[in-house]
Design a protein around this motif. Sequence first.
Motif, mmCIF file in Angstrom:
data_model
loop_
_atom_site.group_PDB
_atom_site.id
_atom_site.type_symbol
_atom_site.label_atom_id
_atom_site.label_comp_id
_atom_site.label_asym_id
_atom_site.label_seq_id
_atom_site.Cartn_x
_atom_site.Cartn_y
_atom_site.Cartn_z
ATOM 1 N N PHE A 137 0.804 -1.228 0.000
ATOM 2 C CA PHE A 137 0.000 0.000 0.000
ATOM 3 C C PHE A 137 0.838 1.280 0.000
ATOM 4 N N SER A 138 1.990 1.265 0.659
ATOM 5 C CA SER A 138 2.807 2.482 0.677
ATOM 6 C C SER A 138 3.354 2.782 -0.721
ATOM 7 N N SER A 139 3.758 1.759 -1.469
ATOM 8 C CA SER A 139 4.214 1.979 -2.844
ATOM 9 C C SER A 139 3.058 2.427 -3.734
ATOM 10 N N ILE A 140 1.905 1.811 -3.571
ATOM 11 C CA ILE A 140 0.737 2.201 -4.370
ATOM 12 C C ILE A 140 0.405 3.669 -4.131
ATOM 13 N N LYS A 141 0.438 4.090 -2.895
ATOM 14 C CA LYS A 141 0.147 5.492 -2.556
ATOM 15 C C LYS A 141 1.124 6.431 -3.263
ATOM 16 N N LEU A 142 2.403 6.093 -3.247
ATOM 17 C CA LEU A 142 3.412 6.928 -3.904
ATOM 18 C C LEU A 142 3.235 6.910 -5.418
ATOM 19 N N ILE A 143 3.016 5.745 -5.989
ATOM 20 C CA ILE A 143 2.818 5.620 -7.439
ATOM 21 C C ILE A 143 1.646 6.495 -7.888
ATOM 22 N N GLU A 144 0.554 6.447 -7.139
ATOM 23 C CA GLU A 144 -0.617 7.260 -7.491
ATOM 24 C C GLU A 144 -0.348 8.749 -7.281
ATOM 25 N N LYS A 145 0.413 9.095 -6.252
ATOM 26 C CA LYS A 145 0.771 10.495 -6.014
ATOM 27 C C LYS A 145 1.612 11.038 -7.170
ATOM 28 N N LEU A 146 2.401 10.170 -7.802
ATOM 29 C CA LEU A 146 3.211 10.562 -8.959
ATOM 30 C C LEU A 146 2.373 10.724 -10.226
ATOM 31 N N GLY A 147 1.095 10.356 -10.144
ATOM 32 C CA GLY A 147 0.202 10.553 -11.279
ATOM 33 C C GLY A 147 -0.063 9.322 -12.119
ATOM 34 N N LEU A 148 0.499 8.179 -11.736
ATOM 35 C CA LEU A 148 0.247 6.963 -12.483
ATOM 36 C C LEU A 148 -1.106 6.387 -12.082
ATOM 37 N N LYS A 149 -1.762 5.761 -13.052
ATOM 38 C CA LYS A 149 -3.094 5.187 -12.834
ATOM 39 C C LYS A 149 -3.039 3.671 -13.008
ATOM 40 N N PHE A 150 -3.817 2.977 -12.174
ATOM 41 C CA PHE A 150 -3.895 1.518 -12.273
ATOM 42 C C PHE A 150 -4.403 1.120 -13.653
ATOM 43 N N LYS A 151 -3.716 0.154 -14.273
ATOM 44 C CA LYS A 151 -4.154 -0.343 -15.576
ATOM 45 C C LYS A 151 -4.687 -1.768 -15.477
ATOM 46 N N GLU A 152 -3.861 -2.678 -14.913
ATOM 47 C CA GLU A 152 -4.272 -4.082 -14.868
ATOM 48 C C GLU A 152 -3.339 -4.874 -13.962
ATOM 49 N N VAL A 153 -3.724 -6.111 -13.699
ATOM 50 C CA VAL A 153 -2.860 -7.041 -12.982
ATOM 51 C C VAL A 153 -2.046 -7.784 -14.039
ATOM 52 N N VAL A 154 -0.724 -7.860 -13.820
ATOM 53 C CA VAL A 154 0.163 -8.498 -14.790
ATOM 54 C C VAL A 154 1.096 -9.471 -14.080
ATOM 55 N N ARG A 155 1.750 -10.258 -14.877
ATOM 56 C CA ARG A 155 2.831 -11.120 -14.391
ATOM 57 C C ARG A 155 3.990 -10.920 -15.365
ATOM 58 N N ILE A 156 5.138 -10.495 -14.830
ATOM 59 C CA ILE A 156 6.283 -10.262 -15.701
ATOM 60 C C ILE A 156 7.024 -11.570 -15.929
ATOM 61 N N PRO A 157 7.769 -11.671 -17.040
ATOM 62 C CA PRO A 157 8.485 -12.919 -17.344
ATOM 63 C C PRO A 157 9.374 -13.374 -16.190
ATOM 64 N N ASN A 158 9.416 -14.664 -15.982
ATOM 65 C CA ASN A 158 10.249 -15.309 -14.953
ATOM 66 C C ASN A 158 9.848 -14.920 -13.530
ATOM 67 N N ASP A 159 8.586 -14.546 -13.345
ATOM 68 C CA ASP A 159 8.090 -14.203 -12.013
ATOM 69 C C ASP A 159 6.772 -14.941 -11.791
ATOM 70 N N THR A 160 6.505 -15.315 -10.561
ATOM 71 C CA THR A 160 5.292 -16.070 -10.262
ATOM 72 C C THR A 160 4.229 -15.217 -9.592
ATOM 73 N N GLU A 161 4.550 -13.953 -9.283
ATOM 74 C CA GLU A 161 3.631 -13.082 -8.539
ATOM 75 C C GLU A 161 2.749 -12.262 -9.481
ATOM 76 N N ASP A 162 1.483 -12.108 -9.105
ATOM 77 C CA ASP A 162 0.619 -11.146 -9.780
ATOM 78 C C ASP A 162 0.971 -9.759 -9.264
ATOM 79 N N LEU A 163 1.148 -8.817 -10.172
ATOM 80 C CA LEU A 163 1.542 -7.461 -9.817
ATOM 81 C C LEU A 163 0.546 -6.462 -10.377
ATOM 82 N N ASN A 164 0.326 -5.374 -9.629
ATOM 83 C CA ASN A 164 -0.473 -4.281 -10.148
ATOM 84 C C ASN A 164 0.401 -3.446 -11.087
ATOM 85 N N LEU A 165 -0.119 -3.152 -12.271
ATOM 86 C CA LEU A 165 0.583 -2.305 -13.239
ATOM 87 C C LEU A 165 -0.096 -0.944 -13.275
#
Length: 170
Positions: A137-165
């Motif tokens: 939540f602390s990273s999400i708060k900062l990301i949103e304060k920087l003006g970025l908007k949630f797009k989707e849940v993704v998984r990057i190559p070679n990773d097993t975690e779902d991540l918010n993009l």
Amino acid sequence: MSKTYETERLIIKLVDIDDAEFLLKLLNTEKWLKNIGDRNVHNLEDAQRYVREKNLPQIERLGFGNAVVILKSNNEKIGTVGLYDREGIDGVDIGFAFLEEYEGKGYAYEAAKKIMDIGINEFDIKKVSAITLPENFSSIKLIEKLGLKFKEVVRIPNDTEDLNLYELTM
């Protein structure tokens, strides 16, 4: 980002081999391990290899990448911030990590905002993305304060975690 940048309270400089000892400390904090993951950096030699193999190639190729954040008041290294060319992410990925004792003081926003401005104005970056664990939540708060908007849940190559993009297009 071939030079050092400054904000009101901070110095931001690209990572070099002299930062390995600090990165060893940062990459093994509880929050880094929980929110970013184990990068197999467990001694000074590992940290130097991490800088040489993970940080310097992108800096040499693109002119920007991982940077150390330093307090102007006492020259203490307190965190990292950067724009990363990350596989599976459209646009550059903004990332940040700070030692816990320096969180909640506005340093991460100050550094991340400066890095975004540099990317946009000096490197003509048109899209900034960010990924984070949904529970960070602390990273999400900062990301949103920087003006970025949630797009989707993704998984990057070679990773097993779902991540918010999150994205911001100029």
